[in-house]
Design an enzyme around this catalytic site. Structure first.
Site, PDB file in Angstrom:
ATOM      1  N   PRO A   2      19.337  -1.162 -13.105  1.00 43.18           N
ATOM      2  CG  PRO A   2      21.348  -0.115 -13.665  1.00 43.18           C
ATOM      3  CD  PRO A   2      20.720  -1.445 -13.393  1.00 43.18           C
ATOM      4  CD  GLU A   3      15.180  -3.462 -16.473  1.00 45.68           C
ATOM      5  OE1 GLU A   3      14.029  -3.344 -16.903  1.00 45.68           O
ATOM      6  OE2 GLU A   3      15.810  -4.536 -16.499  1.00 45.68           O
ATOM      7  CE  LYS A  51      16.698   0.619 -19.797  1.00 42.04           C
ATOM      8  NZ  LYS A  51      17.514  -0.460 -20.360  1.00 42.04           N
ATOM      9  CG  ASN A 169      18.695  -7.111 -20.693  1.00 44.34           C
ATOM     10  OD1 ASN A 169      18.299  -7.171 -21.836  1.00 44.34           O
ATOM     11  ND2 ASN A 169      19.950  -6.782 -20.392  1.00 44.34           N
ATOM     12  NE  ARG A 250      19.990  -4.584 -26.997  1.00 50.27           N
ATOM     13  CZ  ARG A 250      19.105  -3.948 -27.745  1.00 50.27           C
ATOM     14  NH1 ARG A 250      18.216  -4.644 -28.430  1.00 50.27           N
ATOM     15  NH2 ARG A 250      19.085  -2.634 -27.814  1.00 50.27           N
TER      16      ARG A 250
END
Length: 269
Positions: A2-3, A51, A169, A250
């Site tokens: 989900p970016e 986001k 990421n 991360r």
């Protein structure tokens, strides 16, 4: 993942399903909104900001409100036809249900679910940098913000939504690989920072409107990324084993040959 592109796509799905409809009911399954009833409210629009997802409503008294949600790593919205089985996620993950005559929107495992007057949206998203997929995208401003902390690693800086909104990421790793930049390079030492920003915007834009995120140009399973999710697999360019480093949520993947460290880089301990 989900970016920014996934949230953009989700906002469009909800807009097509609900925009202009008057809600017949709502069910909030989070303590702070448990007694909230949006029946009779009209859905004005669904939008994304980086986001963050913003559902905007007009209440019966014509007051304007916004339902804000953040997907983080595991949230999702799904739209169903009335009577259709909700098959998106397990029922215990449902956080909100919005019903209209033509569709039912179900939010799963949403984070930061908040209902605020639309005029106060800035309190939730005003800190964000330029939105890579927004109508107000400003590449120069994104570069300026990144450059204000020249000692920060480029990996950290790209994930900081105050610099530019929408990179997570996956895109962080892919952009840096394609630019040949070590994730541990200080921002101030990144050659052509503007080129890095421009590439990030192009990659997200290329995936807008589809659910398969690809940076390679291929939509086939196992061929959609250069480094992300490919730990220990051979680099598609040089054959070196892809490396991975984790710090909480991360995650960084990189090729140590195609993205060589240089003096001044700060590799992981």
């Amino acid at each position: 993942m989900p970016e920014g592109d996934t949230v953009w796509n989700t906002a469009r799905v909800l807009h097509r399903a609900l925009a202009g409809a008057r809600l017949t009911g709502s069910d909030f399954r989070v303590p702070q909104l448990a007694t909230t009833d949006l029946a009779g409210w009209t859905v004005r629009e669904s939008a994304s900001r980086g986001k963050h997802l913003l559902l905007r409503f007009a209440a019966p008294d014509d007051a304007h409100w916004t339902l804000h949600s953040h997907l983080r790593m595991d949230g999702a919205w799904r739209a169903y036809a009335p009577g259709e089985r909700w098959a998106g996620r397990p029922a215990h993950l449902i956080r909100v249900v919005l019903r209209s005559p033509g569709a039912v929107a179900v939010g799963y495992h949403l984070h930061e679910l908040t209902l605020v007057p639309t005029a106060e949206e800035a309190g939730l998203v005003g800190h964000l940098g330029p939105d890579l997929l927004g109508p107000d995208w400003d590449a120069d401003e994104a570069v300026r913000r990144l450059a204000t902390q020249p000692e920060q690693t480029i990996s950290e800086a790209l994930l900081d939504q105050r610099n530019l909104a929408g990179v997570g990421n996956l895109y962080k790793c892919e952009v840096l690989f394609l630019r040949g930049v070590s994730p541990w390079t200080p921002v101030g030492a990144v050659p052509d920072l503007a080129g890095t920003v421009a590439l990030a915007q192009r990659l997200l834009s290329a995936n807008r409107g589809r659910w398969t995120q690809s940076t390679t140009g291929s939509l086939h399973r196992g061929q959609t990324s250069y480094v992300y999710g490919r730990r220990a697999q051979p680099c598609r360019r040089c054959g070196t084993a892809i490396r991975k480093q984790e710090l909480g949520e991360r995650v960084t993947y990189w090729c140590p040959t195609c993205q060589p460290e240089r003096p001044g880089d700060r590799p992981p301990a």
